[in-house]
Design a protein around this motif. Structure first.
Motif, PDB file in Angstrom:
ATOM      1  N   LYS A  38       0.829  -1.209   0.000  1.00  0.00           N
ATOM      2  CA  LYS A  38       0.000   0.000   0.000  1.00  0.00           C
ATOM      3  C   LYS A  38       0.864   1.261   0.000  1.00  0.00           C
ATOM      4  O   LYS A  38       0.537   2.249  -0.681  1.00  0.00           O
ATOM      5  N   SER A  39       1.973   1.240   0.729  1.00  0.00           N
ATOM      6  CA  SER A  39       2.866   2.404   0.743  1.00  0.00           C
ATOM      7  C   SER A  39       3.417   2.672  -0.653  1.00  0.00           C
ATOM      8  O   SER A  39       3.546   3.827  -1.076  1.00  0.00           O
ATOM      9  N   ALA A  40       3.735   1.596  -1.371  1.00  0.00           N
ATOM     10  CA  ALA A  40       4.229   1.756  -2.739  1.00  0.00           C
ATOM     11  C   ALA A  40       3.132   2.328  -3.634  1.00  0.00           C
ATOM     12  O   ALA A  40       3.377   3.232  -4.444  1.00  0.00           O
ATOM     13  N   LEU A  41       1.922   1.839  -3.475  1.00  0.00           N
ATOM     14  CA  LEU A  41       0.800   2.336  -4.281  1.00  0.00           C
ATOM     15  C   LEU A  41       0.562   3.828  -4.024  1.00  0.00           C
ATOM     16  O   LEU A  41       0.220   4.584  -4.949  1.00  0.00           O
ATOM     17  N   LYS A  42       0.755   4.255  -2.794  1.00  0.00           N
ATOM     18  CA  LYS A  42       0.562   5.670  -2.469  1.00  0.00           C
ATOM     19  C   LYS A  42       1.563   6.550  -3.210  1.00  0.00           C
ATOM     20  O   LYS A  42       1.235   7.664  -3.642  1.00  0.00           O
ATOM     21  N   LEU A  43       2.793   6.060  -3.367  1.00  0.00           N
ATOM     22  CA  LEU A  43       3.797   6.838  -4.094  1.00  0.00           C
ATOM     23  C   LEU A  43       3.385   7.030  -5.551  1.00  0.00           C
ATOM     24  O   LEU A  43       3.562   8.112  -6.128  1.00  0.00           O
ATOM     25  N   PHE A  44       2.829   5.976  -6.144  1.00  0.00           N
ATOM     26  CA  PHE A  44       2.343   6.080  -7.522  1.00  0.00           C
ATOM     27  C   PHE A  44       1.133   7.015  -7.586  1.00  0.00           C
ATOM     28  O   PHE A  44       1.009   7.822  -8.509  1.00  0.00           O
ATOM     29  N   ALA A  45       0.248   6.905  -6.593  1.00  0.00           N
ATOM     30  CA  ALA A  45      -0.939   7.760  -6.554  1.00  0.00           C
ATOM     31  C   ALA A  45      -0.553   9.228  -6.411  1.00  0.00           C
ATOM     32  O   ALA A  45      -1.143  10.109  -7.057  1.00  0.00           O
ATOM     33  N   GLU A  46       0.442   9.502  -5.577  1.00  0.00           N
ATOM     34  CA  GLU A  46       0.897  10.879  -5.390  1.00  0.00           C
ATOM     35  C   GLU A  46       1.412  11.461  -6.699  1.00  0.00           C
ATOM     36  O   GLU A  46       1.235  12.657  -6.983  1.00  0.00           O
ATOM     37  N   LYS A  47       2.047  10.609  -7.499  1.00  0.00           N
ATOM     38  CA  LYS A  47       2.570  11.072  -8.787  1.00  0.00           C
ATOM     39  C   LYS A  47       1.435  11.502  -9.716  1.00  0.00           C
ATOM     40  O   LYS A  47       1.580  12.468 -10.489  1.00  0.00           O
ATOM     41  N   VAL A  48       0.314  10.817  -9.644  1.00  0.00           N
ATOM     42  CA  VAL A  48      -0.844  11.161 -10.485  1.00  0.00           C
ATOM     43  C   VAL A  48      -1.296  12.591 -10.205  1.00  0.00           C
ATOM     44  O   VAL A  48      -1.670  13.333 -11.120  1.00  0.00           O
ATOM     45  N   PHE A  49      -1.235  12.987  -8.923  1.00  0.00           N
ATOM     46  CA  PHE A  49      -1.706  14.314  -8.529  1.00  0.00           C
ATOM     47  C   PHE A  49      -0.541  15.275  -8.264  1.00  0.00           C
ATOM     48  O   PHE A  49      -0.669  16.222  -7.494  1.00  0.00           O
ATOM     49  N   GLU A  50       0.556  15.020  -8.909  1.00  0.00           N
ATOM     50  CA  GLU A  50       1.756  15.853  -8.755  1.00  0.00           C
ATOM     51  C   GLU A  50       1.416  17.322  -9.001  1.00  0.00           C
ATOM     52  O   GLU A  50       0.705  17.670  -9.946  1.00  0.00           O
ATOM     53  N   PRO A  93     -15.031  14.242 -10.901  1.00  0.00           N
ATOM     54  CA  PRO A  93     -14.098  14.585  -9.816  1.00  0.00           C
ATOM     55  C   PRO A  93     -14.515  15.886  -9.139  1.00  0.00           C
ATOM     56  O   PRO A  93     -15.069  16.787  -9.784  1.00  0.00           O
ATOM     57  N   LEU A  94     -14.251  16.001  -7.850  1.00  0.00           N
ATOM     58  CA  LEU A  94     -14.576  17.214  -7.111  1.00  0.00           C
ATOM     59  C   LEU A  94     -13.503  18.280  -7.301  1.00  0.00           C
ATOM     60  O   LEU A  94     -13.770  19.482  -7.201  1.00  0.00           O
ATOM     61  N   GLU A  95     -12.273  17.816  -7.545  1.00  0.00           N
ATOM     62  CA  GLU A  95     -11.161  18.748  -7.773  1.00  0.00           C
ATOM     63  C   GLU A  95     -10.425  18.311  -9.043  1.00  0.00           C
ATOM     64  O   GLU A  95     -10.118  17.137  -9.201  1.00  0.00           O
ATOM     65  N   GLY A  96     -10.143  19.213  -9.913  1.00  0.00           N
ATOM     66  CA  GLY A  96      -9.401  18.861 -11.107  1.00  0.00           C
ATOM     67  C   GLY A  96     -10.219  18.011 -12.061  1.00  0.00           C
ATOM     68  O   GLY A  96     -11.463  18.070 -12.085  1.00  0.00           O
ATOM     69  N   ASP A  97      -9.511  17.187 -12.839  1.00  0.00           N
ATOM     70  CA  ASP A  97     -10.200  16.376 -13.852  1.00  0.00           C
ATOM     71  C   ASP A  97      -9.830  14.898 -13.789  1.00  0.00           C
ATOM     72  O   ASP A  97     -10.019  14.159 -14.739  1.00  0.00           O
ATOM     73  N   ILE A  98      -9.277  14.468 -12.642  1.00  0.00           N
ATOM     74  CA  ILE A  98      -8.852  13.072 -12.494  1.00  0.00           C
ATOM     75  C   ILE A  98      -9.462  12.458 -11.236  1.00  0.00           C
ATOM     76  O   ILE A  98      -9.503  13.087 -10.168  1.00  0.00           O
ATOM     77  N   LYS A  99      -9.934  11.218 -11.370  1.00  0.00           N
ATOM     78  CA  LYS A  99     -10.316  10.401 -10.212  1.00  0.00           C
ATOM     79  C   LYS A  99      -9.511   9.111 -10.289  1.00  0.00           C
ATOM     80  O   LYS A  99      -9.416   8.494 -11.349  1.00  0.00           O
ATOM     81  N   LEU A 100      -8.922   8.724  -9.160  1.00  0.00           N
ATOM     82  CA  LEU A 100      -8.082   7.529  -9.118  1.00  0.00           C
ATOM     83  C   LEU A 100      -8.632   6.559  -8.079  1.00  0.00           C
ATOM     84  O   LEU A 100      -8.934   6.946  -6.944  1.00  0.00           O
ATOM     85  N   TYR A 101      -8.746   5.295  -8.481  1.00  0.00           N
ATOM     86  CA  TYR A 101      -9.180   4.237  -7.571  1.00  0.00           C
ATOM     87  C   TYR A 101      -8.017   3.266  -7.367  1.00  0.00           C
ATOM     88  O   TYR A 101      -7.499   2.698  -8.341  1.00  0.00           O
ATOM     89  N   VAL A 102      -7.602   3.132  -6.114  1.00  0.00           N
ATOM     90  CA  VAL A 102      -6.464   2.278  -5.767  1.00  0.00           C
ATOM     91  C   VAL A 102      -6.986   1.046  -5.035  1.00  0.00           C
ATOM     92  O   VAL A 102      -7.606   1.166  -3.971  1.00  0.00           O
ATOM     93  N   ILE A 103      -6.744  -0.121  -5.608  1.00  0.00           N
ATOM     94  CA  ILE A 103      -7.199  -1.372  -4.993  1.00  0.00           C
ATOM     95  C   ILE A 103      -5.972  -2.192  -4.600  1.00  0.00           C
ATOM     96  O   ILE A 103      -5.184  -2.616  -5.461  1.00  0.00           O
ATOM     97  N   CYS A 104      -5.806  -2.390  -3.312  1.00  0.00           N
ATOM     98  CA  CYS A 104      -4.620  -3.061  -2.770  1.00  0.00           C
ATOM     99  C   CYS A 104      -4.920  -4.529  -2.458  1.00  0.00           C
ATOM    100  O   CYS A 104      -6.005  -4.860  -1.978  1.00  0.00           O
ATOM    101  N   GLY A 105      -3.950  -5.404  -2.741  1.00  0.00           N
ATOM    102  CA  GLY A 105      -4.145  -6.830  -2.477  1.00  0.00           C
ATOM    103  C   GLY A 105      -5.068  -7.474  -3.487  1.00  0.00           C
ATOM    104  O   GLY A 105      -5.879  -8.347  -3.137  1.00  0.00           O
ATOM    105  N   PHE A 106      -4.952  -7.076  -4.744  1.00  0.00           N
ATOM    106  CA  PHE A 106      -5.886  -7.538  -5.765  1.00  0.00           C
ATOM    107  C   PHE A 106      -5.797  -9.052  -5.980  1.00  0.00           C
ATOM    108  O   PHE A 106      -6.757  -9.666  -6.463  1.00  0.00           O
ATOM    109  N   GLU A 107      -4.680  -9.662  -5.623  1.00  0.00           N
ATOM    110  CA  GLU A 107      -4.554 -11.113  -5.780  1.00  0.00           C
ATOM    111  C   GLU A 107      -5.555 -11.876  -4.914  1.00  0.00           C
ATOM    112  O   GLU A 107      -5.832 -13.058  -5.151  1.00  0.00           O
TER     113      GLU A 107
END
Length: 310
Positions: A38-50, A93-107
């Protein structure tokens, strides 16, 4: 861990997609560290909203409205939850033009859950992106894999793991390299070893057995082991000590516990020990009597060493 993730090919490829304005509608991050996924996924998510410092701050606490994390801590990925996600994608989206859904443990998602996601993964509403995280891809349906862009972070090197551990746990320096070697390249595993009192005991048991040069000393060392739950870890640590000591005969660096083992045995004895500890580990899997197996192995090492003293 942040620097390790950011140095990977997967992260850099993701950054390139973001910089070029070509973010895929869905990504699958394959990262075999369940403790840090999940911590790794957050880093990728943060990049989306850089560029949006407020969003990045809220992502860390999983409270940014346009970046949803699923499932909640301790919960399973369920059909109802996925249905809610699909319904939510229809909202702008409420802010900007992107909505991101992060699903952890998809396996861990069932085939029903995965199938339910297929359509929205393939044709999401405008501005909607998915970031799925899995520790293994084996349970993931091929139909899902074909609809996502793969991001793979392989196990790290023991040197990389050691570097992170040293910064985080400098007071445990004596245990860190052993943990890095035994972790299989998984930082979360290494951290659990360092934080767990059991790992220190395993190291102590392994060193006592590997430096016992008489049957009497072997018996005492093995009696201390008792009914340990960490049989595989103990054999792995013994293997590391013997192998590092053997490498020292070829001029490679050797210090600490391994140096004590190096001083006890001849080079051919260490070769014998390295080869036979692997067999001992295999025997454990077939439910061999563990303490008896250890005692028999250690006596064979002593006997082998006697041959080379002549």
């Amino acid at each position: 861990m942040e620097q390790l993730i950011k140095s990977t090919t997967a992260y850099n490829a993701f950054c390139a997609d973001k910089a070029s304005g070509k973010l895929s509608h869905a990504y699958m991050l394959h990262f075999p560290d369940e403790f840090n996924l999940k911590s790794a996924l957050k880093l990728f998510a943060e990049k989306v909203f850089e560029g949006n410092s407020r969003a990045i701050s809220l992502i860390k606490s999983e409270s940014f409205t346009d970046c949803r994390f699923y499932p909640e801590e301790g919960k399973k990925i369920a059909v109802d939850g996925i249905s809610q996600i699909i319904e939510d994608t229809a909202l702008k989206p409420l802010e900007g033009d992107i909505k991101l859904y992060v699903i952890c443990g998809f396996e861990k998602a069932s085939a029903i859950v995965q199938n339910k996601l297929l359509k929205v993964l393939e044709e999401p509403p405008k501005g909607v992106h998915f970031l799925l995280g899995a520790t293994t891809l084996a349970p993931v349906l091929d139909t899902v894999k074909s609809r996502v862009k793969a991001l793979v972070i392989p196990p790290f090197t023991k040197e990389q793991i050691y570097s992170v551990l040293l910064k985080k746990y400098p007071q445990e320096e004596g245990n860190l390299y052993s943990a890095a070697e035994a972790s299989g390249g998984i930082l979360g595993v290494a951290e659990n070893m360092v934080k767990g009192e059991w790992f220190k005991k395993v190291r102590e048991y392994a060193l006592n057995i590997c430096t016992s040069t008489t049957p009497e000393k072997v018996a005492r060392a093995i009696q201390d082991v008792g009914d340990t739950k960490y049989k595989t870890e103990l054999l792995g640590e013994m293997q590391r000590l013997y192998f590092t000591a053997l490498c020292a005969h070829a001029g490679e660096p050797c210090e600490g516990d391994a140096m004590q083992v190096y001083k006890k045995w001849k080079k051919p004895t260490l070769i014998f020990a390295v080869e036979n500890i692997v067999r001992a580990a295999a025997d454990v899997r077939f439910n061999a009597y563990f303490l008896g197996l250890l005692y028999d192995f250690a006596l064979k090492v002593i006997k082998e060493n006697e041959k080379w003293k002549k």
